[in-house]
Design a protein around this motif. Structure first.
Motif, mmCIF file in Angstrom:
data_model
loop_
_atom_site.group_PDB
_atom_site.id
_atom_site.type_symbol
_atom_site.label_atom_id
_atom_site.label_comp_id
_atom_site.label_asym_id
_atom_site.label_seq_id
_atom_site.Cartn_x
_atom_site.Cartn_y
_atom_site.Cartn_z
ATOM 1 N N ARG A 278 -2.151 21.226 -3.328
ATOM 2 C CA ARG A 278 -2.575 21.642 -1.995
ATOM 3 C C ARG A 278 -3.734 22.634 -2.089
ATOM 4 O O ARG A 278 -4.730 22.535 -1.347
ATOM 5 N N GLU A 300 1.323 10.349 -1.901
ATOM 6 C CA GLU A 300 1.913 10.839 -0.654
ATOM 7 C C GLU A 300 3.440 10.813 -0.701
ATOM 8 O O GLU A 300 4.108 11.699 -0.149
ATOM 9 N N TYR A 303 4.165 13.824 -2.596
ATOM 10 C CA TYR A 303 3.594 15.016 -1.953
ATOM 11 C C TYR A 303 4.336 15.382 -0.672
ATOM 12 O O TYR A 303 4.453 16.563 -0.324
ATOM 13 N N GLY A 304 4.831 14.376 0.046
ATOM 14 C CA GLY A 304 5.642 14.631 1.231
ATOM 15 C C GLY A 304 4.873 14.638 2.537
ATOM 16 O O GLY A 304 5.467 14.876 3.591
ATOM 17 N N GLU A 305 3.580 14.368 2.496
ATOM 18 C CA GLU A 305 2.769 14.348 3.712
ATOM 19 C C GLU A 305 1.474 13.609 3.422
ATOM 20 O O GLU A 305 1.119 13.396 2.254
#
Length: 308
Positions: A278, A300, A303-305
């Motif tokens: 991030r 993603e 990463y979760g988003e």
């Protein structure tokens, strides 16, 4: 509960349902194909060099430029039946040396990399099919057994040799693409020599003869990054006609964090925590994988988003 398969189906471009039935049983039925070609509802588009014409609609959508068959450019043999939709509309692609012009000048040529994210699932699916057939047709004009020029059959899905009788089918090369994580749940991302500075993505490679896809994942990661992989979990696949691959996406778990890049395919590889990545995105130090590739979707998923 959302599973990885559900996520993949929702997020991986070129992999979702296109609403097109390929209707392969019609490919050898010349009478049916002739009738379908002549039907007023049939829609046709031209593919050339991996591109087709696309156009923006007044309501903000982007569509393939398709015409009725009677308005399509003439062609003797390079006419490929792609399937039917639920309303019975038949779709064909014509392979030509160049794309036709448009009187209104509003349409523009585009390939899958540019148009894949813009087109509807139906149009993207049709274009994937057409581009894959065009690539195969251009590269396999001669018989691999005897060298004779082959002829097109089965509405573009077979090439037959008139000399030895061999039949040749479109080939698809399986390739594995994987996001590797370690025991700290950090992700392994690498950078190829020819990529722009800062561009990182997942590792990938082709499946070799006599090799399972799980073996290919472990071998490619070891060869490119020197990392030993244990568990391998399949996520989803993605057609990738550049020129003829099928990308098989995986999540994999490393048994050791040691990295030793090969220096040929992979110039640099690093472990990233979510916080590391991030911050690297925010500073511009790292550029995320982009476009329609499954690579971005695998990142993603960890990463979760959505990636920036």
């Amino acid at each position: 509960m959302t599973t990885r398969t559900d996520f993949a189906a929702d997020r991986i471009t070129l992999s979702g349902s296109s609403g097109i039935d390929r209707a392969a049983h019609h490919r050898l039925d010349e009478a049916w194909l002739s009738a379908a070609w002549s039907h007023p509802s049939t829609r046709v588009f031209v593919v050339s060099g991996g591109q087709a014409l696309i156009d923006d609609t007044p309501d903000g959508r982007t569509e393939l430029v398709m015409t009725p068959a009677f308005d399509a450019p003439p062609t003797e043999t390079h006419r490929y039946f792609l399937g039917q939709d639920e309303d019975g509309v038949a779709y064909f692609a014509l392979q030509k040396d160049s794309l036709p012009g448009r009187m209104d000048q509003s349409a523009r040529p585009a390939g899958l990399r540019e148009a894949g994210l813009l087109l509807s699932p139906r149009d993207a699916g049709l274009l994937v099919h057409a581009v894959a057939l065009e690539n195969w047709q251009r590269l396999h004009r001669f018989c691999s057994r005897c060298g004779e020029r082959t002829v097109i059959a089965a509405a573009g899905h077979i090439r037959r040799c008139p000399a030895c009788g061999a039949e040749h089918y479109p080939r698809t090369d399986p390739a594995v693409i994987m996001l590797v994580t370690d025991d700290q749940d950090r992700a392994l991302l690498g950078r190829q020599m020819h990529w722009p500075e800062g561009r990182f993505s997942t590792l990938a490679g082709f499946v070799e003869p006599g090799e399972s896809i799980e073996q290919a994942v472990r071998r490619e990661v070891a060869e490119e990054a020197g990392v030993v992989v244990g568990d391998v979990e399949y996520v989803a696949s993605q057609p990738w006609p550049f020129p003829s691959s099928l990308m098989l996406g995986f999540m994999a778990r490393a048994t050791s964090p040691e990295i030793q890049v090969d220096g040929e395919e992979i110039h640099e590889a690093r472990w990233f925590s979510r916080e590391d990545l991030r911050a690297a995105f925010a500073s511009g130090e790292v550029l995320p994988p982009t476009g329609i590739s499954i690579a971005a979707r695998l990142v993603e998923l960890w990463y979760g988003e959505p990636l920036p």
